[in-house]
Design an enzyme around this catalytic site. Structure first.
Site, PDB file in Angstrom:
ATOM      1  N   SER A 162     -18.145 -15.621   4.059  1.00 28.73           N
ATOM      2  CA  SER A 162     -19.419 -15.621   3.342  1.00 28.73           C
ATOM      3  C   SER A 162     -19.715 -14.220   2.826  1.00 28.73           C
ATOM      4  O   SER A 162     -19.297 -13.225   3.418  1.00 28.73           O
ATOM      5  CB  SER A 162     -20.558 -16.043   4.273  1.00 28.73           C
ATOM      6  OG  SER A 162     -20.417 -17.367   4.715  1.00 28.73           O
ATOM      7  N   SER A 186     -10.896  10.369   1.424  1.00 27.50           N
ATOM      8  CA  SER A 186     -11.016   9.280   2.390  1.00 27.50           C
ATOM      9  C   SER A 186     -12.145   9.534   3.391  1.00 27.50           C
ATOM     10  O   SER A 186     -12.405  10.664   3.801  1.00 27.50           O
ATOM     11  CB  SER A 186      -9.705   9.086   3.147  1.00 27.50           C
ATOM     12  OG  SER A 186      -8.694   8.616   2.284  1.00 27.50           O
ATOM     13  N   SER A 207      -6.751  -2.056   2.237  1.00 28.15           N
ATOM     14  CA  SER A 207      -7.057  -1.399   0.961  1.00 28.15           C
ATOM     15  C   SER A 207      -7.509  -2.378  -0.120  1.00 28.15           C
ATOM     16  O   SER A 207      -7.335  -2.129  -1.305  1.00 28.15           O
ATOM     17  CB  SER A 207      -5.846  -0.600   0.467  1.00 28.15           C
ATOM     18  OG  SER A 207      -5.552   0.449   1.356  1.00 28.15           O
ATOM     19  N   SER A 208      -8.057  -3.523   0.312  1.00 23.08           N
ATOM     20  CA  SER A 208      -8.562  -4.548  -0.610  1.00 23.08           C
ATOM     21  C   SER A 208      -7.468  -5.153  -1.486  1.00 23.08           C
ATOM     22  O   SER A 208      -7.761  -5.750  -2.530  1.00 23.08           O
ATOM     23  CB  SER A 208      -9.691  -3.997  -1.497  1.00 23.08           C
ATOM     24  OG  SER A 208     -10.784  -3.589  -0.699  1.00 23.08           O
ATOM     25  N   ASP A 220     -25.901  -2.854   3.017  1.00 22.29           N
ATOM     26  CA  ASP A 220     -25.260  -1.587   2.678  1.00 22.29           C
ATOM     27  C   ASP A 220     -23.903  -1.514   3.375  1.00 22.29           C
ATOM     28  O   ASP A 220     -23.778  -1.861   4.556  1.00 22.29           O
ATOM     29  CB  ASP A 220     -26.135  -0.416   3.133  1.00 22.29           C
ATOM     30  CG  ASP A 220     -27.482  -0.395   2.433  1.00 22.29           C
ATOM     31  OD1 ASP A 220     -27.519  -0.681   1.224  1.00 22.29           O
ATOM     32  OD2 ASP A 220     -28.499  -0.100   3.105  1.00 22.29           O
ATOM     33  N   GLU A 221     -22.872  -1.055   2.647  1.00 25.95           N
ATOM     34  CA  GLU A 221     -21.536  -0.915   3.226  1.00 25.95           C
ATOM     35  C   GLU A 221     -21.435   0.446   3.893  1.00 25.95           C
ATOM     36  O   GLU A 221     -21.494   1.484   3.220  1.00 25.95           O
ATOM     37  CB  GLU A 221     -20.471  -1.077   2.142  1.00 25.95           C
ATOM     38  CG  GLU A 221     -20.466  -2.460   1.508  1.00 25.95           C
ATOM     39  CD  GLU A 221     -19.311  -2.651   0.539  1.00 25.95           C
ATOM     40  OE1 GLU A 221     -18.167  -2.290   0.886  1.00 25.95           O
ATOM     41  OE2 GLU A 221     -19.565  -3.164  -0.571  1.00 25.95           O
ATOM     42  N   VAL A 245     -12.303 -13.919  -0.575  1.00 26.77           N
ATOM     43  CA  VAL A 245     -10.994 -14.404  -0.155  1.00 26.77           C
ATOM     44  C   VAL A 245     -10.100 -13.197   0.095  1.00 26.77           C
ATOM     45  O   VAL A 245      -9.933 -12.348  -0.783  1.00 26.77           O
ATOM     46  CB  VAL A 245     -10.363 -15.317  -1.223  1.00 26.77           C
ATOM     47  CG1 VAL A 245      -8.986 -15.805  -0.777  1.00 26.77           C
ATOM     48  CG2 VAL A 245     -11.281 -16.503  -1.518  1.00 26.77           C
ATOM     49  N   GLU A 253       0.823  -1.209   0.000  1.00 28.17           N
ATOM     50  CA  GLU A 253       0.000   0.000   0.000  1.00 28.17           C
ATOM     51  C   GLU A 253       0.861   1.264   0.000  1.00 28.17           C
ATOM     52  O   GLU A 253       0.423   2.331   0.449  1.00 28.17           O
ATOM     53  CB  GLU A 253      -0.938  -0.024   1.210  1.00 28.17           C
ATOM     54  CG  GLU A 253      -1.898  -1.195   1.176  1.00 28.17           C
ATOM     55  CD  GLU A 253      -2.699  -1.335   2.445  1.00 28.17           C
ATOM     56  OE1 GLU A 253      -3.525  -0.446   2.732  1.00 28.17           O
ATOM     57  OE2 GLU A 253      -2.512  -2.325   3.169  1.00 28.17           O
ATOM     58  N   VAL A 305     -25.029  -9.622   2.334  1.00 29.79           N
ATOM     59  CA  VAL A 305     -25.815  -8.689   1.533  1.00 29.79           C
ATOM     60  C   VAL A 305     -26.293  -7.563   2.444  1.00 29.79           C
ATOM     61  O   VAL A 305     -27.025  -7.798   3.413  1.00 29.79           O
ATOM     62  CB  VAL A 305     -27.023  -9.388   0.887  1.00 29.79           C
ATOM     63  CG1 VAL A 305     -27.857  -8.375   0.091  1.00 29.79           C
ATOM     64  CG2 VAL A 305     -26.550 -10.519  -0.021  1.00 29.79           C
TER      65      VAL A 305
END
Length: 356
Positions: free
Chosen positions: A222, A326, A191-192, A227-228, A184, A16, A225
């Site tokens: 898992s 951010s 940061s994905s 909202d983030e 995964v 990152e 489902v």
């Protein structure tokens, strides 16, 4: 009152690295100069420490390294020094430092490694300390501690490097326990980076191989489902959650690295478009998680807000992004704390740790 000297650390050998440059540029530009003198210390991708005295604008694209405004320098672990040891033609020059602001995302910055150096040096620093940094960085440890405290997270399993030779057997177990699609994630990145969404067995094998390029241990979760939603937390012994939450709507398959930093493919909503009752539940849970994990200073805590009213904690970020877009600074700005005031509060918290 005399000004304090703040050393801002950026860069590092982390995956990152580039995000750190963007965040550090923003942090340096917003530090109140009437209260603080700033030292800029960059760490290159190959691990060299350099004292930088040039234009802040050159940091974000990496050109600071070749600007001609650098000299070798390290943070000395010697408590008699309590500062930077700069290498000059005349020898070693010691520069006193009152507090360090590490803007180092990912491994060696968020995992307790650099915090251990600060502890040895006896210099106050912004953010979580060694144990909480390490615990929050490791997604498996986070699951164990938070679930034990009664905070819901996504069902998960661990996949390690040695498990590749048993992929067929493990895939059946994962499919039965978690179901497709599943996520995964390298256990110790942010940061994905290295994260994939696997929709079937073939996807899972690709995702596992990608993730293992970044870490020897993976978390497989898992799909939830909902909202983030993100919440910012500030404080030491008496932390507060931002009164305003943020919602993320990615246009990619999920909120990936590109969506976070490289393009405009993500919609951000401040405040989040969720019921007030859910907002309050997330704020309360965020503070509880912050305390359970032993955090101090700051953290951004991410959730899923499900349609049935349930909330699922996704992860804690102990050095969240500080770029101009951010969520962490934006949420506190929306809650009435400006970016410069937020930086001032974080530095003050570091100087008075663990008291608020």
């Amino acid at each position: 009152m005399s000004k304090k000297t703040v050393a801002v650390l950026f860069g590092s050998i982390s995956s990152e690295h580039e995000v750190s440059l963007l965040s550090a540029t923003s942090v340096i530009n917003h530090i109140p100069r009437d209260k603080y003198d700033v030292l800029m210390i960059g760490i290159t991708k190959d691990g060299r420490w350099l004292y930088y005295t040039g234009d802040v604008s050159l940091i974000k694209d990496g050109s600071w390294e070749t600007s001609g405004c650098t000299s070798p320098a390290i943070l000395s672990p010697d408590r008699g020094t309590k500062g930077i040891a700069q290498v000059t033609q005349a020898g070693i020059c010691h520069i006193p430092v009152d507090v360090v602001f590490p803007v180092l995302h990912g491994e060696h910055g968020e995992d307790g490694t650099i915090q251990g150096l600060f502890e040895m040096a006896g210099i106050p620093y912004v953010g979580c300390h060694v144990l909480s940094s390490a615990a929050c960085m490791d997604k498996e440890v986070t699951h164990i501690l938070l679930e034990n405290a009664g905070i819901p997270m996504a069902p998960y399993a661990v996949f390690c490097l040695g498990d590749l030779k048993r992929f067929e057997e493990i895939e059946k177990h994962l499919a039965q326990k978690l179901g497709y699609p599943m996520f995964v994630k390298p256990a110790n990145t942010g940061s994905s980076v290295g994260v994939s969404k696997a929709k079937d067995k073939a996807d899972l094998l690709k995702a596992v191989k990608l993730g293992l390029q970044y870490d020897r241990k993976l978390i497989v979760e898992s799909t939830i489902v909902g909202d983030e939603v993100e919440c910012a937390v500030l404080g030491n012994e008496q932390p507060i959650a931002s009164s305003v939450l943020g919602e993320i709507v990615p246009h990619h398959e999920f909120y990936d690295y590109e969506g976070k930093y490289l393009d405009d493919s993500t919609d951000l909503y401040i405040p989040a478009r969720i019921p007030e009752e859910t907002t309050q539940k997330i704020r309360e849970t965020a503070v509880k998680a912050f305390q359970v994990m032993g955090c101090g200073g700051l953290a951004r805590i991410d959730f899923f807000a499900c349609k049935d009213g349930k909330i699922i904690l996704n992860e804690l970020n102990t050095i969240p992004g500080f770029t101009s877009i951010s969520m962490y600074p934006k949420l506190f700005e929306a809650s009435g704390i400006s970016y410069p005031d937020l930086i001032d509060r974080l530095i003050t918290l570091a100087l008075h740790y663990p008291e608020d």
